[in-house]
Design a protein around this motif. Structure first.
Motif, PDB file in Angstrom:
ATOM      1  N   ALA A 111       0.804  -1.232   0.000  1.00 45.81           N
ATOM      2  CA  ALA A 111       0.000   0.000   0.000  1.00 45.81           C
ATOM      3  C   ALA A 111       0.832   1.276   0.000  1.00 45.81           C
ATOM      4  O   ALA A 111       0.285   2.362   0.162  1.00 45.81           O
ATOM      5  N   ALA A 112       2.149   1.185  -0.197  1.00 43.11           N
ATOM      6  CA  ALA A 112       2.974   2.398  -0.220  1.00 43.11           C
ATOM      7  C   ALA A 112       2.592   3.288  -1.396  1.00 43.11           C
ATOM      8  O   ALA A 112       2.501   4.512  -1.262  1.00 43.11           O
ATOM      9  N   ALA A 113       2.363   2.675  -2.563  1.00 45.56           N
ATOM     10  CA  ALA A 113       2.004   3.467  -3.746  1.00 45.56           C
ATOM     11  C   ALA A 113       0.644   4.133  -3.565  1.00 45.56           C
ATOM     12  O   ALA A 113       0.454   5.302  -3.927  1.00 45.56           O
ATOM     13  N   GLU A 114      -0.309   3.394  -2.982  1.00 48.19           N
ATOM     14  CA  GLU A 114      -1.631   3.978  -2.743  1.00 48.19           C
ATOM     15  C   GLU A 114      -1.548   5.155  -1.781  1.00 48.19           C
ATOM     16  O   GLU A 114      -2.213   6.182  -1.967  1.00 48.19           O
ATOM     17  N   GLN A 115      -0.712   5.007  -0.753  1.00 48.64           N
ATOM     18  CA  GLN A 115      -0.549   6.080   0.225  1.00 48.64           C
ATOM     19  C   GLN A 115       0.027   7.332  -0.437  1.00 48.64           C
ATOM     20  O   GLN A 115      -0.464   8.452  -0.210  1.00 48.64           O
ATOM     21  N   LEU A 116       1.044   7.142  -1.270  1.00 50.33           N
ATOM     22  CA  LEU A 116       1.665   8.290  -1.933  1.00 50.33           C
ATOM     23  C   LEU A 116       0.682   8.932  -2.918  1.00 50.33           C
ATOM     24  O   LEU A 116       0.608  10.167  -3.004  1.00 50.33           O
ATOM     25  N   GLN A 117      -0.068   8.114  -3.650  1.00 50.55           N
ATOM     26  CA  GLN A 117      -1.015   8.664  -4.613  1.00 50.55           C
ATOM     27  C   GLN A 117      -2.109   9.464  -3.906  1.00 50.55           C
ATOM     28  O   GLN A 117      -2.570  10.482  -4.424  1.00 50.55           O
ATOM     29  N   THR A 118      -2.519   9.016  -2.722  1.00 48.25           N
ATOM     30  CA  THR A 118      -3.528   9.758  -1.965  1.00 48.25           C
ATOM     31  C   THR A 118      -3.023  11.159  -1.632  1.00 48.25           C
ATOM     32  O   THR A 118      -3.761  12.151  -1.754  1.00 48.25           O
ATOM     33  N   TRP A 119      -1.766  11.254  -1.216  1.00 53.00           N
ATOM     34  CA  TRP A 119      -1.178  12.568  -0.936  1.00 53.00           C
ATOM     35  C   TRP A 119      -1.162  13.427  -2.199  1.00 53.00           C
ATOM     36  O   TRP A 119      -1.497  14.615  -2.171  1.00 53.00           O
ATOM     37  N   GLY A 120      -0.758  12.830  -3.319  1.00 57.57           N
ATOM     38  CA  GLY A 120      -0.692  13.591  -4.554  1.00 57.57           C
ATOM     39  C   GLY A 120      -2.053  14.058  -5.036  1.00 57.57           C
ATOM     40  O   GLY A 120      -2.208  15.196  -5.496  1.00 57.57           O
ATOM     41  N   ASP A 121      -3.056  13.185  -4.923  1.00 58.27           N
ATOM     42  CA  ASP A 121      -4.399  13.535  -5.393  1.00 58.27           C
ATOM     43  C   ASP A 121      -4.970  14.733  -4.643  1.00 58.27           C
ATOM     44  O   ASP A 121      -5.756  15.515  -5.200  1.00 58.27           O
ATOM     45  N   ARG A 122      -4.572  14.900  -3.405  1.00 60.03           N
ATOM     46  CA  ARG A 122      -5.145  15.978  -2.586  1.00 60.03           C
ATOM     47  C   ARG A 122      -4.733  17.351  -3.086  1.00 60.03           C
ATOM     48  O   ARG A 122      -5.421  18.345  -2.840  1.00 60.03           O
TER      49      ARG A 122
END
Length: 373
Positions: free
Chosen positions: A215-226
């Motif tokens: 889930a590291a990629a999902e976590q980083l993408q969540t930050w970016g999407d914000r």
């Protein structure tokens, strides 16, 4: 003879009629199951996909507006000030003493060492203060505080260049490689760093090259999407260097200002993983120079953090340090010690759990926060 044959054929036909009649009677006697429903046809309706289920409304994300870095220093002062910080407590103990005898100086040294300032810097600071305050003591608190501020600021290094190198060359984006061990909050810090850069009107691409942590990629993408920042991802367990390469290529294609590459939170004792980190840097530089290599350290780890710093510095050329968890209870002396150990400045500090709690480090603001009461 012919009569016998016709009799046999007639008996067989009669038996067949009897058997068929019995079968039909028994079938009609059995209970009937429910009739299968007939679904209405919708020839004009598109077939559903995995990414976008049929009938689901496409939500338009609401982008957040990150806080400007210049407004974050007030929180730095609040969180570093006060008696909960060992370094601040040791410094303020000198100012609150009626007289400076041997016992006071011994206690002062012990407090500074426990704040992770290090033996060498502690001795330097103590000797400098003794020279300045031995005659007048602290009878003039304002003068004593000015002396303390000057000497501490000298240790922290006010002349070090703490700016992030986010200027690419030849039209290519700047590339920031972020490294660190497990548990330091590296992916979260990268997300916060992207917010700092967006607040400075920079266009950013994130590279999720930590392909080993679930889930590291999902976590980083969540930050970016914000904040509207794209994230380049690869398959879980895939080649991190390939993801890093693709992220930089995306940054070049998009004309982005900065590409930030996350790496696995590898343990510094695993030689193979450290070699892989060097490979990531070499692969990136086939496309664009790496302008910053930021080492993330947990400010509460003390000497363990310094051991980690030494090993990482042997693999990639560290250009700056990010200290996470440097809040009111952290041992702020690690700032001085890690800078001396690596010969590179602390550039960013994390103050807490908030999304905008990553602050560009300022030597004077740091010292003033420690000396505020």
């Amino acid at each position: 003879m012919d009569l016998i044959i016709w009799l046999i054929v007639g008996l067989i036909a009669f038996a067949g009629v009897i058997a068929g009649t019995i079968f039909l009677v028994r079938r009609q006697a059995l209970p009937r199951g429910p009739r299968r429903p007939v679904l209405p046809s919708a020839p004009d309706e598109p077939a559903p996909t995995v990414d976008e289920p049929a009938g689901a409304a496409v939500a338009t994300p609401t982008l957040e507006r990150p806080e400007a870095p210049t407004t974050r220093m007030a929180r730095l002062r609040r969180r570093l000030a006060g008696s909960n910080n060992p370094l601040a407590r040791g410094l303020l103990s000198i100012l609150s003493s009626d007289r400076l005898d041997a016992e006071v100086w011994d206690d002062f040294e012990a407090t500074l060492i426990t704040s992770d300032l290090g033996v060498g810097p502690t001795q330097e600071l103590t000797e400098a203060l003794r020279r300045e305050l031995v005659v007048d003591g602290v009878s003039d608190p304002a003068r004593a505080k000015a002396v303390l501020r000057r000497e501490l600021l000298s240790l922290v290094g006010p002349d070090l260049d703490r700016s992030l190198n986010v200027q690419g060359a030849d039209g290519k984006p700047a590339v920031i490689l972020v490294v660190g061990v497990n548990g330091t909050g590296k992916t979260t810090t990268i997300g916060k760093l992207s917010r700092v850069l967006v607040a400075e009107e920079k266009s950013v691409v994130l590279g999720a090259a930590d392909t080993f942590r679930a889930a590291a990629a999902e976590q980083l993408q969540t930050w970016g999407d914000r904040v509207g920042v794209p994230t380049v991802r690869g398959p879980e367990g895939g080649d991190p260097a390939a993801v890093a390469y693709q992220a930089v290529q995306r940054g070049i294609d998009d004309g982005a200002d900065v590409v930030i590459v996350d790496t696995a939170g590898r343990l510094h004792t695993k030689t193979g993983l450290m070699d892989e980190l060097g490979k990531i840097k070499r692969v990136i530089e086939k496309l664009a120079p790496v302008t910053e290599v930021l080492l993330l350290l947990d400010a509460t780890t003390g000497q363990n953090g310094l051991i980690q710093a030494r090993v990482f510095a042997e693999v990639v050329q560290i250009t700056g340090i990010v200290l996470s968890k440097l809040d009111g209870s952290a041992k702020g002396g690690i700032v001085v010690q890690v800078q001396r150990e690596l010969g590179v400045p602390v550039k960013l500090i994390g103050l807490g759990e908030g999304v905008d709690d990553l602050v560009p480090f300022e030597a004077e603001g740091f010292v003033d926060a420690l000396l505020s009461e």
